[in-house]
Design an enzyme around this catalytic site. Sequence first.
Site, PDB file in Angstrom:
ATOM      1  N   HIS A 160      35.017  36.650  40.946  1.00  0.00           N
ATOM      2  CA  HIS A 160      36.056  36.589  41.981  1.00  0.00           C
ATOM      3  C   HIS A 160      36.119  35.210  42.633  1.00  0.00           C
ATOM      4  CE1 HIS A 160      36.927  40.785  41.662  1.00  0.00           C
ATOM      5  NE2 HIS A 160      35.694  41.118  41.921  1.00  0.00           N
ATOM      6  N   ASP A 196      34.301  43.787  33.549  1.00  0.00           N
ATOM      7  CA  ASP A 196      34.029  44.378  34.862  1.00  0.00           C
ATOM      8  C   ASP A 196      35.217  45.244  35.302  1.00  0.00           C
ATOM      9  OD1 ASP A 196      32.111  43.687  37.473  1.00  0.00           O
ATOM     10  OD2 ASP A 196      34.165  44.223  38.022  1.00  0.00           O
ATOM     11  N   HIS A 198      36.675  45.324  38.030  1.00  0.00           N
ATOM     12  CA  HIS A 198      37.583  44.559  38.892  1.00  0.00           C
ATOM     13  C   HIS A 198      38.083  43.303  38.174  1.00  0.00           C
ATOM     14  CE1 HIS A 198      34.723  46.800  41.488  1.00  0.00           C
ATOM     15  NE2 HIS A 198      35.813  47.075  42.165  1.00  0.00           N
ATOM     16  N   ASP A 285      30.176  48.244  36.232  1.00  0.00           N
ATOM     17  CA  ASP A 285      30.797  49.179  37.194  1.00  0.00           C
ATOM     18  C   ASP A 285      31.913  49.983  36.539  1.00  0.00           C
ATOM     19  OD1 ASP A 285      32.370  46.465  39.150  1.00  0.00           O
ATOM     20  OD2 ASP A 285      32.301  46.865  36.991  1.00  0.00           O
TER      21      ASP A 285
HETATM   22  N1  LIG Z   1      33.674  47.826  49.876  1.00  0.00           N
HETATM   23  C1  LIG Z   1      33.949  48.522  48.644  1.00  0.00           C
HETATM   24  C2  LIG Z   1      35.373  48.272  48.210  1.00  0.00           C
HETATM   25  C3  LIG Z   1      35.385  47.221  47.117  1.00  0.00           C
HETATM   26  N2  LIG Z   1      35.675  45.893  47.625  1.00  0.00           N
HETATM   27  C4  LIG Z   1      35.029  44.779  46.955  1.00  0.00           C
HETATM   28  C5  LIG Z   1      34.811  44.979  45.487  1.00  0.00           C
HETATM   29  C6  LIG Z   1      34.053  43.783  44.905  1.00  0.00           C
HETATM   30  C7  LIG Z   1      33.735  43.978  43.433  1.00  0.00           C
HETATM   31  C8  LIG Z   1      32.807  42.876  42.932  1.00  0.00           C
HETATM   32  C9  LIG Z   1      32.643  42.874  41.395  1.00  0.00           C
HETATM   33  O1  LIG Z   1      32.080  44.087  40.946  1.00  0.00           O
HETATM   34  O2  LIG Z   1      33.910  42.712  40.753  1.00  0.00           O
HETATM   35  C10 LIG Z   1      31.725  41.727  40.994  1.00  0.00           C
HETATM   36  F1  LIG Z   1      31.587  41.716  39.655  1.00  0.00           F
HETATM   37  F2  LIG Z   1      32.238  40.561  41.378  1.00  0.00           F
HETATM   38  F3  LIG Z   1      30.523  41.869  41.542  1.00  0.00           F
HETATM   39 ZN   LIG Z   2      33.391  44.835  39.648  1.00  0.00          ZN
END
Ligand SMILES: NCCCNCCCCCC(O)(O)C(F)(F)F
Ligand SMILES: [Zn+2]
Length: 342
Positions: A160, A196, A198, A285
């Site tokens: 990110h 991933d 995300h 994830d």
């Molecule tokens: N508070 C929980 C709601 C999610 N909001 C943030 C999600 C971040 C994901 C991070 C990721 O898993 O993409 C990384 F690989 F970068 F670690």
């Molecule tokens: Zn992620």
Amino acid sequence: MLTFYSEDSRLRQARTELHDGALVTPFECPERLDLVLKHLRQSGLGDIRTPSAYGLAPVLAVHDKEYVTFLANCWQAWGAAGHKGEAIPNIWPARTMRSDRIPRSISGQLGYYALAAETSISEGTFEAAMASKDVALGALEHTLKTGEPSFGLCRPPGHHAAYDQFGGYCFFNNAAIAAQRALEAGKRRVAILDVDFHHGNGTQQIFYQRDDVLFISLHGDPEVTFPYYLGYADENGEGRGEGFNVNYPLPPGTSVATWMATLEQALATIEAAECELLIVSLGVDIFEGDPISAFTFTSADFTVLGQRLAQAGLPCVFLMEGGYAVDAIGVNVVNVLQGFEQ
Ligand SMILES: NCCCNCCCCCC(O)(O)C(F)(F)F
Ligand SMILES: [Zn+2]
């Protein structure tokens, strides 16, 4: 397969994450490392090595100098300004504001450089981020030298993190730093495959106008998934980069069969682009038990994923991104790596 890892990854001991309107214990916790290390050692996958310190030059090859200086100084400046808690942004150069100048205030700078509010900065954050990119570079250098696959147990994650932006638990873009180093070492084109849950908005942004890095991501549809504002299928790169950015947004609950069929399309694109190195942003994830994600991988599916990636026939560097089902993270990561080596 060798693993690269640094104890300095533990220097990031964030106490808070803004989640569901409350400050909770961060999902991206040091215990994630313990479980991966435990299963790596049990698996006999290979040695676990501490990388050299590669300094700031590889970071500055993909990140803005002022941004890096901000990250280095933020925690100290935040405390000096009288703030008592962890550094968490609460204002941004949002759509109706200007973003062509950076305020002197550390609160203003924090919002200028932050993607989102869930990622605090605290003591040791910068040092851990420096260790994490060294882990990525150690893994990369080993693969460049030997042609063997390698695993960088990176923490904090990186995908990110954009040219001058942190968030989503990321500060330096480990995969981007590794890809840039591979190009400087003579690779003509590098593929970054982001599995991933995300979207790797930072990796996309860094290489969006370039044709020497092919960025391909399978991820939760940003219509309903963090980071929401990037990762749509119509983002295909710009200028020279046109055609070298491919997003596969997939709905929550997507079956593994559909995910794997989409991977086939991604791997065909990588092959057609004549890439000479594959960097995998390995977020586990996508596991069915992940607390903040919505895909449906079982642990056994991760083995299949590793087996399929090996068939791409490219030198491969796996870099740890996300994965928050802490009890299963070790099994899931090792399954990918062992599957690759089968
Ligand atoms: N508070 C929980 C709601 C999610 N909001 C943030 C999600 C971040 C994901 C991070 C990721 O898993 O993409 C990384 F690989 F970068 F670690
Ligand atoms: Zn992620």
